[in-house]
Design an enzyme around this catalytic site. Structure first.
Site, PDB file in Angstrom:
ATOM      1  N   GLY A 134      55.982  37.599  53.320  1.00 62.21           N
ATOM      2  CA  GLY A 134      56.425  37.174  54.594  1.00 62.21           C
ATOM      3  C   GLY A 134      55.315  37.095  55.449  1.00 62.21           C
ATOM      4  O   GLY A 134      54.281  37.066  54.766  1.00 62.21           O
ATOM      5  N   ILE A 144      50.980  30.972  57.770  1.00 62.80           N
ATOM      6  CA  ILE A 144      50.442  30.620  56.520  1.00 62.80           C
ATOM      7  C   ILE A 144      48.634  31.312  56.297  1.00 62.80           C
ATOM      8  O   ILE A 144      48.308  31.965  57.476  1.00 62.80           O
ATOM      9  CB  ILE A 144      49.727  29.307  56.674  1.00 62.80           C
ATOM     10  CG1 ILE A 144      49.229  28.247  55.690  1.00 62.80           C
ATOM     11  CG2 ILE A 144      49.064  28.397  58.307  1.00 62.80           C
ATOM     12  CD1 ILE A 144      49.179  26.508  56.070  1.00 62.80           C
ATOM     13  N   THR A 145      48.011  31.581  55.580  1.00 64.32           N
ATOM     14  CA  THR A 145      46.772  31.780  54.813  1.00 64.32           C
ATOM     15  C   THR A 145      46.025  31.144  54.569  1.00 64.32           C
ATOM     16  O   THR A 145      46.212  30.422  53.636  1.00 64.32           O
ATOM     17  CB  THR A 145      46.624  33.247  55.170  1.00 64.32           C
ATOM     18  OG1 THR A 145      45.275  33.908  55.548  1.00 64.32           O
ATOM     19  CG2 THR A 145      47.272  34.159  54.090  1.00 64.32           C
ATOM     20  N   ALA A 188      44.125  39.278  56.928  1.00 66.57           N
ATOM     21  CA  ALA A 188      45.235  39.211  56.749  1.00 66.57           C
ATOM     22  C   ALA A 188      45.804  39.605  55.875  1.00 66.57           C
ATOM     23  O   ALA A 188      45.442  40.358  54.757  1.00 66.57           O
ATOM     24  CB  ALA A 188      45.842  37.670  57.122  1.00 66.57           C
ATOM     25  N   GLY A 217      50.620  40.410  54.181  1.00 64.68           N
ATOM     26  CA  GLY A 217      51.961  39.981  53.947  1.00 64.68           C
ATOM     27  C   GLY A 217      52.266  40.836  52.907  1.00 64.68           C
ATOM     28  O   GLY A 217      51.516  40.393  52.521  1.00 64.68           O
ATOM     29  N   GLY A 265      49.868  41.447  49.508  1.00 65.27           N
ATOM     30  CA  GLY A 265      49.197  42.396  50.228  1.00 65.27           C
ATOM     31  C   GLY A 265      48.356  41.649  50.990  1.00 65.27           C
ATOM     32  O   GLY A 265      48.747  41.507  52.097  1.00 65.27           O
ATOM     33  N   ALA A 314      44.045  40.374  52.529  1.00 63.29           N
ATOM     34  CA  ALA A 314      43.422  39.350  51.839  1.00 63.29           C
ATOM     35  C   ALA A 314      41.822  39.324  53.115  1.00 63.29           C
ATOM     36  O   ALA A 314      41.671  38.978  54.842  1.00 63.29           O
ATOM     37  CB  ALA A 314      43.471  37.823  52.087  1.00 63.29           C
ATOM     38  N   CYS A 325      48.126  32.638  60.395  1.00 66.06           N
ATOM     39  CA  CYS A 325      48.883  33.412  60.151  1.00 66.06           C
ATOM     40  C   CYS A 325      49.757  32.961  61.632  1.00 66.06           C
ATOM     41  O   CYS A 325      50.488  33.529  62.371  1.00 66.06           O
ATOM     42  CB  CYS A 325      48.712  34.471  60.475  1.00 66.06           C
ATOM     43  SG  CYS A 325      47.723  35.670  59.202  1.00 66.06           S
TER      44      CYS A 325
END
Length: 249
Positions: A95, A98-99, A167, A169, A180, A182, A198
């Protein structure tokens, strides 16, 4: 009740794709265990099938990852420009939007069977956040949550001062997690200039190094994350018996 065991691996510095594949492998192994347990019938097919929990910590070369519901427009340079700058790019199945992952960042991938904890994704996300919040506290920094925005923030309630330091996700299949967090430790924050992190505009990204004005010991940060993961999830982290079982690439 005795704490559950979680197999721990520090994968060091690894390319993104082999580690993504490795996560998928561990998740699918657990899905298969659960499927066999349920196929045996209600008497033995309980939610407490003998799945294996894992926690992977890793540092990646530069890579942008776009979640399945993410907006491709939040990558502000072309994929060709990414390649020319030595930045990999993947559309992935977690989910979120962008990261960036890269050197100086601690990335954590818990592969947990939530049916053996609680079947509540929101609670799981808050607990992952809590691990990082407690780690920040060790360094005298007040980490916080921003309503409606998963991750860990500094000063989220102060307009113009909000900055994201971690972050998060996830993907969950049959209550088994992957992907997981970052956590920006010594991360080169200039990489975030080429994305809308994000999918959130007009807010900053920061790192532990920027906040404390000194380069951090990544090994020490990993150890603190490991200790707080045990506390928050009430588990025991055991070094995986066969480190060679990790990703190849």
């Amino acid at each position: 009740m005795d704490p559950q065991n979680v197999l721990f691996q520090d994968l060091g510095y690894q390319a993104y794709k082999p580690v993504w594949d490795y996560q998928e492998q561990l998740l699918q192994q657990n899905v298969a265990v659960k499927a066999l347990a349920y196929a045996a019938g209600p008497a033995t097919g309980s939610p407490l099938a003998e799945t294996t929990h894992h926690l992977l910590l890793v540092e990646h070369p530069p890579v942008y990852t776009l979640g399945k519901s993410g907006n491709p427009g939040n990558l502000l340079i072309t994929e060709a420009e990414c390649a020319s700058r030595g930045i990999a790019f993947y559309r992935i199945n977690r989910g979120g939007d962008i990261t960036f992952h890269g050197p100086g960042q601690v990335v954590g991938y818990p592969i947990l069977d939530l049916e053996r904890f609680y079947t509540d994704i929101g609670r799981y996300l808050r607990n992952v956040e809590e691990v990082i919040i407690r780690t920040l506290s060790d360094y005298g920094i007040d980490g916080d949550r921003s309503p409606g925005e998963t991750g860990v923030w500094l000063d989220p309630q102060v307009r113009g001062r909000e900055r994201k330091i971690c972050a998060i996700g996830v993907r969950c299949s049959r209550w088994i997690t992957m992907h997981g967090f970052a956590f920006n430790v010594n991360t080169d924050l200039s990489y975030f200039e080429h994305i809308v992190p994000c999918g959130i505009r007009d807010k900053q990204v920061t790192s532990l190094q920027r906040e404390l004005s000194r380069e951090m010991d990544l090994g020490e940060v990993r150890q603190r994350i490991r200790a707080h993961f045990e506390e928050v999830f009430s588990v025991r982290l055991l070094d995986a018996p066969d480190a060679s079982a990790g990703p190849m690439g």
